[in-house]
Each structure stands twice: as structure tokens, then as C-alpha cells.
Design a protein around this motif. Sequence first.
Motif, PDB file in Angstrom:
ATOM      1  N   TYR A  48       0.878  -1.134   0.053  1.00 43.12           N
ATOM      2  CA  TYR A  48      -0.241   0.069   0.256  1.00 43.12           C
ATOM      3  C   TYR A  48       0.947   1.236   0.037  1.00 43.12           C
ATOM      4  CZ  TYR A  48      -3.425  -3.316   1.291  1.00 43.12           C
ATOM      5  OH  TYR A  48      -4.299  -4.445   1.534  1.00 43.12           O
ATOM      6  N   PRO A  49       0.185   2.253  -0.416  1.00 49.83           N
ATOM      7  CA  PRO A  49       1.035   3.540  -0.454  1.00 49.83           C
ATOM      8  C   PRO A  49       1.492   3.981   1.192  1.00 49.83           C
ATOM      9  CG  PRO A  49      -0.992   3.831  -1.588  1.00 49.83           C
ATOM     10  CD  PRO A  49      -1.038   2.385  -0.998  1.00 49.83           C
ATOM     11  N   ALA A  62      16.757  13.088   9.662  1.00 51.24           N
ATOM     12  CA  ALA A  62      17.816  13.112  10.631  1.00 51.24           C
ATOM     13  C   ALA A  62      18.786  11.976  10.439  1.00 51.24           C
ATOM     14  CB  ALA A  62      17.427  13.132  12.158  1.00 51.24           C
ATOM     15  N   GLU A  63      18.169  10.851  10.085  1.00 54.01           N
ATOM     16  CA  GLU A  63      19.384   9.588   9.567  1.00 54.01           C
ATOM     17  C   GLU A  63      19.565   9.453   8.093  1.00 54.01           C
ATOM     18  OE1 GLU A  63      20.946   7.573  11.749  1.00 54.01           O
ATOM     19  OE2 GLU A  63      19.683   8.989  13.354  1.00 54.01           O
ATOM     20  N   LYS A  64      19.053  10.473   7.582  1.00 53.65           N
ATOM     21  CA  LYS A  64      19.309  10.367   5.915  1.00 53.65           C
ATOM     22  C   LYS A  64      18.934   9.242   5.341  1.00 53.65           C
ATOM     23  CE  LYS A  64      22.783  14.028   6.116  1.00 53.65           C
ATOM     24  NZ  LYS A  64      23.454  14.107   7.412  1.00 53.65           N
ATOM     25  N   MET A  65      17.727   8.806   5.578  1.00 49.05           N
ATOM     26  CA  MET A  65      17.225   7.541   4.855  1.00 49.05           C
ATOM     27  C   MET A  65      16.426   7.980   3.756  1.00 49.05           C
ATOM     28  SD  MET A  65      15.157   5.236   7.918  1.00 49.05           S
ATOM     29  CE  MET A  65      15.951   5.445   9.627  1.00 49.05           C
ATOM     30  N   ASP A  66      16.438   6.771   2.863  1.00 52.49           N
ATOM     31  CA  ASP A  66      15.751   6.879   1.687  1.00 52.49           C
ATOM     32  C   ASP A  66      14.713   5.634   1.352  1.00 52.49           C
ATOM     33  OD1 ASP A  66      17.449   4.965   0.970  1.00 52.49           O
ATOM     34  OD2 ASP A  66      18.226   5.810  -0.754  1.00 52.49           O
ATOM     35  N   SER A  67      13.973   5.914   0.490  1.00 53.72           N
ATOM     36  CA  SER A  67      12.997   4.914   0.475  1.00 53.72           C
ATOM     37  C   SER A  67      13.328   3.300  -0.006  1.00 53.72           C
ATOM     38  CB  SER A  67      11.769   5.392  -0.836  1.00 53.72           C
ATOM     39  OG  SER A  67      12.590   5.487  -2.020  1.00 53.72           O
ATOM     40  N   GLN A 111       1.266   1.133  11.088  1.00 51.85           N
ATOM     41  CA  GLN A 111      -0.211   0.856  11.054  1.00 51.85           C
ATOM     42  C   GLN A 111      -0.593   0.288   9.473  1.00 51.85           C
ATOM     43  OE1 GLN A 111      -2.184   3.883  12.834  1.00 51.85           O
ATOM     44  NE2 GLN A 111      -2.403   2.876  14.670  1.00 51.85           N
ATOM     45  N   ILE A 112      -1.254  -0.568   9.398  1.00 49.77           N
ATOM     46  CA  ILE A 112      -1.908  -0.955   8.199  1.00 49.77           C
ATOM     47  C   ILE A 112      -3.338  -0.770   8.213  1.00 49.77           C
ATOM     48  CG2 ILE A 112      -2.291  -2.895   6.372  1.00 49.77           C
ATOM     49  CD1 ILE A 112       0.287  -4.187   7.392  1.00 49.77           C
ATOM     50  N   CYS A 113      -3.728   0.264   7.408  1.00 48.27           N
ATOM     51  CA  CYS A 113      -5.076   0.809   7.419  1.00 48.27           C
ATOM     52  C   CYS A 113      -5.663   0.069   6.007  1.00 48.27           C
ATOM     53  CB  CYS A 113      -5.382   2.263   7.490  1.00 48.27           C
ATOM     54  SG  CYS A 113      -4.552   2.802   9.160  1.00 48.27           S
ATOM     55  N   THR A 117      -0.518   2.508   4.374  1.00 48.54           N
ATOM     56  CA  THR A 117       0.488   2.085   5.381  1.00 48.54           C
ATOM     57  C   THR A 117       0.930   3.421   6.048  1.00 48.54           C
ATOM     58  OG1 THR A 117       1.055   0.202   4.305  1.00 48.54           O
ATOM     59  CG2 THR A 117       2.519   0.918   6.085  1.00 48.54           C
ATOM     60  N   VAL A 118       0.885   3.425   7.295  1.00 42.17           N
ATOM     61  CA  VAL A 118       1.234   4.794   8.077  1.00 42.17           C
ATOM     62  C   VAL A 118       2.273   4.614   8.966  1.00 42.17           C
ATOM     63  CG1 VAL A 118       0.400   6.775   9.636  1.00 42.17           C
ATOM     64  CG2 VAL A 118      -1.245   5.590   8.032  1.00 42.17           C
TER      65      VAL A 118
END
Length: 126
Positions: A48-49, A62-67, A111-113, A117-118
Motif C-alpha cells: 500500500y502507499p 535526521a538519519e538520511k534514510m531513503d525509500s 499501521q496498516i489501514c 500504510t502509516v
Amino acid sequence: MMGFWKRLRFYLIGLSIGVVLVLMFFGPRSMQCSYFPNSRALEEAKIYPMSFSAEAQQTINAEKMDSVFLFNEIFKKSKITNFGTDEVRETPCRTYRAAYREEKKFDVVYQICKKQTVIKEIKKVE
């Protein structure tokens, strides 16, 4: 009577034609079989988006994470820690807590709504 080698040759010709036709009709597919609860919960989150809470977005910046890191690392190599609790059976949104323990260590709450996805929280663990 046909000899063994002649029958084998006809069989292999028919088999190769059949394989080519199946690939033409159905095309190459990426298949995943993840029947374990941990894998299913992580894979479902990736379908899900995704949206992020302000706190999670702050940690990502802050952690410079990417997708790519989120999808290929956190949502593949984490372990769900709250199976058996009421959080995973809540409606309308099921809440999962995941622990990522590779080179960097993170605790993730998501959470999966319905069709979304949140990501609620990402905490770096020392």
C-alpha cells in the motif's frame, strides 16, 4: 515402432513449444511465497502507499534514510515483535512493531489501514 531417441526428441520439441507459448501468454512474473507471519506482515506494508507521521519524518531526515533503505532493508529484514497482542487485531488499523537489527538498529511502529500504510514512529536504538 519409434525408437527411444526419436520419442525423446518429439517430447522435447513439444515441451519447448509449450514453454514458449506459456511465457508468451503469461509473461515473466516475479513470484514471492512468504507464508510466515513475519514476512506477510512486512510484505503487506509495502503493497500500500506509505505516509509518515511528523515524528517518523523527522527521524528519516535526521538519519538520511531513503525509500530504498526503507523498502529493501527495514521492510525485509525486520522482525515483528508484537504478534499475539491485541494491537495486530485492531480495527480499522492494525498496529505492528518491528525491530531492525542490522548495521544500524531501529524500532519501527507502523499501521496498516484500509489501502494505506502509516509509519507512526522510527526510533534509532543504540
